[in-house]
Write an enzyme that holds these catalytic residues in place. Structure first.
Site, PDB file in Angstrom:
ATOM      1  CB  SER A 141      -2.544  10.904  14.125  1.00  0.00           C
ATOM      2  OG  SER A 141      -3.381  10.365  13.130  1.00  0.00           O
ATOM      3  CE1 TYR A 158      -1.768  15.365  10.735  1.00  0.00           C
ATOM      4  CE2 TYR A 158      -2.511  13.133  10.289  1.00  0.00           C
ATOM      5  CZ  TYR A 158      -2.558  14.275  11.056  1.00  0.00           C
ATOM      6  OH  TYR A 158      -3.382  14.331  12.148  1.00  0.00           O
TER       7      TYR A 158
END
Lengths: 468, 295
Positions: B187, B200
């Protein structure tokens, strides 16, 4: 029980580099290793296939996602008796090892393939034929006995008299009933290291096939080259090479010609090009235009009929002249389509096939013809007739069309009562297989498979393709 | 099973580590054959070649889109996810359109299950050419002053350790075969540690670095490792994102980007591509400014 095996994960390929099958490769050095590999496979729940030098044109020695037993390490010639010509070898011995061992003593393998790199295990599994198939049958007819390990762990010895049902099923049985460990073969006497070759051209298919038939009885070996580009009245033209072994006394000095120093393939072509370089030079010509010219040139060279003497290895192992030649077919690789047709229907069927390939713009770059006779092995490809092997280049753009054309070829061959050879064709379906083998043979094979391999441990990609 | 480990004398250094692991973890000594199964589209032949792909996290969103597109490209697929029903529905959809897909129920945090499942999948597919790790969760702590270790731990377990559990045996296998392609869906969030979602960010930074390390190991062995860094994507996970979600793309668009990159054997891609430039700016934003930002 200690497991003493090396397991590597390897991308295995067929000879033509047109298939990739990642597999767990286990090198086999002795019979016990096969047993251990079977145990390992059972524990892991994997399928197993034996693989020799891996040079079948198709998926015969591939087992994607499963175990491939690398049999090349079981390569000892265990016993050789120059008085009787009987040799006992482990199954990983290659034809190259074999002929080099027996020839200096005045013997030659009774049946050899177009390459000497094949292992005896592989030769038996597909029951190879040679250019002398019409005279002496397939290699299985010269096996005195063999020993194989069944997936149950049992070692069985088979001969035409002992365990005869297994003998005739395991030879030609694609390695799906057991793994060959040892083979005893009868060699053939020779009185010279040379063969006498007659070469002449044939102007069309009709003459091509009739010459193959008529000249076979007077020769030991016969093979034809076919120009698959020629059309019209010249359709099926080519050249025939027929050879005869020299009789006793014809060669004044057989010891000299049988010596290995007299038996070697040329290192260079035209005395200039090293043969290991040849495939680089061939690559730019590997297209319809280039190969049309190559085939025309080949035919022009064949115009003059001539007779000459050639060493055994030069005559037999044409495919070994230029190692890596299959690389010249490029990234998509090469496939071969070989059909075996009864002598009565061959001409019509091949006329239709050759015309179809030309109409589709997919001519074969190399065509080879042979004369055959039937045999009694269970999954036999043999017929009382002739065979035509056609090499095709595979590309991303011709796959679909070539695939459709070969299915059409299958229909033509099956309608003409023909058969296929499991070391060659890569597209034969289960349905076509059942049609040419017949329900009875398939049922008999399945029954034996159940008996020898109750857990279904032995499977290759070929087996899954044609018996699924 | 301990007994088996003692039973087998696994002193061979040449045997693949994960195969050893499989042997040590065999639950039953009963022989149950696997493999020998073919997709609906028939056996692979030179004229009907079929690559084989494994997608971990395939039931929804990007994973499902990748499955549809790879199936159309002629891949035979093994699809993994926790939800058996969703997977079965997807497989049915793909198989009814002439593709070949089979489902395997699996939770990526069941790390010990991986080697045996991989063995089974490789046998079922008849080999393996590409592996795509998509599985990912996003559980923000709920504010820039909030902390939630449980959420962070779960994200690390799924996004990072799950990927390592799968890609370790896969890397060993591809390295040995000198072929194959690994795709990891990381990501843009891994490019910088931000105030909004430390756990995250960490999981994706870890994944990006892990994939880079694999690439450095495997490129010389003929294996391609592709790191995909999506920005916002219109999936379930987007709902978790606090604040605005600019340049959000449909999963099918992202899947197209990824497929193209796989064909070109690229190394790192951003999807949508504009994120490359946005992240370039963000990565080069000095810390004294970045500390004061609130995203």
């Amino acid at each position: 029980m200690p497991i003493n095996l090396n397991v590597t994960f390897t991308q295995l390929e067929n000879f033509g580099h047109s298939l990739q099958a990642p597999s767990y490769r286990i090198p086999i050095k002795q019979t016990e290793d096969i047993y251990e590999a079977f145990q390992l496979a059972k524990k892991l729940g994997l399928k197993v296939t034996a693989r020799g030098t891996g040079i079948s044109y198709n998926d015969a020695s591939l087992n994607g996602g499963g175990i491939a037993l690398d049999m090349r390490g079981m390569n000892r010639i265990e016993e050789w008796d120059p008085a009787t010509g009987v040799v006992r070898c482990e199954s990983g011995v290659t034809l190259e090892q074999l002929w080099q061992r027996v020839e200096p003593d005045g013997w030659w393998p009774p049946v050899v393939s177009g390459t000497m790199k094949t292992t005896l295990g592989g030769c038996l599994a597909v029951n190879i034929h040679g250019k002398n198939n019409f005279q002496v049958g397939a290699i299985g007819e010269h096996v005195i006995e063999f020993t194989a390990m069944l997936p149950t762990g049992a070692l069985v010895t088979c001969s035409p008299r002992k365990n005869a049902d297994l003998f005739y099923a395991m030879i030609s049985g694609l390695g799906m009933l057991g793994v060959f460990t040892s083979v005893t073969l009868q060699m053939k006497r020779i009185f010279s290291g040379l063969v006498a070759v007659d070469a002449w051209r044939v102007p069309n298919l009709s003459r091509h096939l009739s010459d193959l038939r008529e000249h076979a009885p007077t020769h030991d070996y016969i093979v034809g080259w076919l120009d698959a580009f020629a059309s019209g009245n010249s359709l099926g033209r080519g050249q025939i090479h027929a050879a005869r072994q020299l009789n006793e006394g014809e060669d004044p000095n057989p010891k000299k010609t049988e010596d290995l120093s007299n038996q070697h393939l040329p290192d260079r072509f035209f005395g200039i090009v090293p043969k290991s370089m040849l495939h680089f030079l061939m690559k730019p010509m590997m297209n319809n235009i280039g190969m049309r010219f190559v085939n025309i040139g080949r035919y022009l060279l064949a115009l003059r009929a001539h007779t000459f003497r050639q060493s055994h290895d030069e005559f037999h192992f044409l495919l070994d002249y230029a190692p890596g030649w299959e690389r010249s077919f490029g990234r998509g690789g090469l496939i071969q389509y070989q059909s075996f047709l009864p002598k009565e229907t061959a001409e019509d069927a091949w006329t239709e096939m050759l015309k179809l390939s030309q109409k589709n713009g997919l001519p074969s770059y190399l065509g080879v013809t042979k004369r055959h006779r039937p045999d009694k092995f269970l999954l036999t490809h043999a017929v009382d007739g002739l065979s035509l092997a056609l090499d095709f280049k595979v590309t991303d753009s011709n796959r679909l069309k070539l695939g459709e054309m070969l299915q059409e070829f299958d229909r033509i061959v099956l309608d003409a009562g023909g058969r296929f050879y499991f070391a060659k064709n890569s597209e034969t379906t289960a349905e076509s297989t059942r049609r040419f083998l017949g329900d009875e043979a398939v049922a008999k094979f399945r029954k034996l498979k159940k008996r020898c391999d109750p857990n279904g441990l032995l499977e290759s990609d070929l087996y899954r393709r044609i018996f699924s | 099973m301990m007994g088996l480990h003692a039973h087998y004398n696994l002193v061979q250094t040449d045997m693949l580590q994960w195969i050893q692991h499989c042997l040590e973890n065999i639950v039953s000594e009963q022989f149950t054959p696997i493999g020998s199964t073919q997709g609906k589209s028939g056996p692979a032949t030179p004229l009907n070649p079929r690559r084989r792909g494994l997608i971990i996290g395939a039931s929804t969103g990007l994973g499902a889109e990748l499955a549809r597109k790879l199936a159309r490209e002629g891949y035979a697929l093994a699809l993994l996810a926790r939800s058996k029903e969703k997977l079965d529905a997807l497989c049915q959809e793909i198989n009814s359109q002439g593709g070949s897909a089979r489902s395997y129920e699996h939770n990526v945090t069941d790390y010990d299950e991986v080697p045996n499942l991989l063995l089974k999948i490789v046998a079922d597919l008849g080999g393996l050419d590409a592996v795509i790790y998509v599985a990912s969760i996003n559980q923000p702590p709920g504010g820039i002053d909030k902390y939630n270790f449980e959420n962070d731990r779960q994200m690390i377990e799924v996004n990072l350790i799950g990927a390592m559990a799968w890609l370790t045996p896969v890397a060993e296998m591809f390295q040995s075969a000198k072929a194959g392609q690994i795709v990891g869906i990381s990501s843009v969030a891994g490019d910088r540690g931000r105030v909004g979602n430390p756990g995250y960010n960490t999981s994706k930074a870890g994944l990006t670095t892990y994939l880079e390390a694999l690439r450095n190991r495997l490129t010389r062995r003929g294996v391609n490792v592709l790191t995909v860094k999506p920005g916002f994507m219109k999936t379930e996970m987007l709902k978790a994102a606090p604040g605005p979600t600019p340049f959000a793309v449909e999963p099918s668009v992202a899947a197209d980007h990824i497929l193209k990159a796989m064909k070109k054997r690229k190394q790192v891609i951003y999807t949508a591509p504009i994120w490359r430039w946005i992240m370039l700016a963000i990565q080069h934003t000095p810390s004294f400014i970045f500390r004061k930002l609130s995203f």
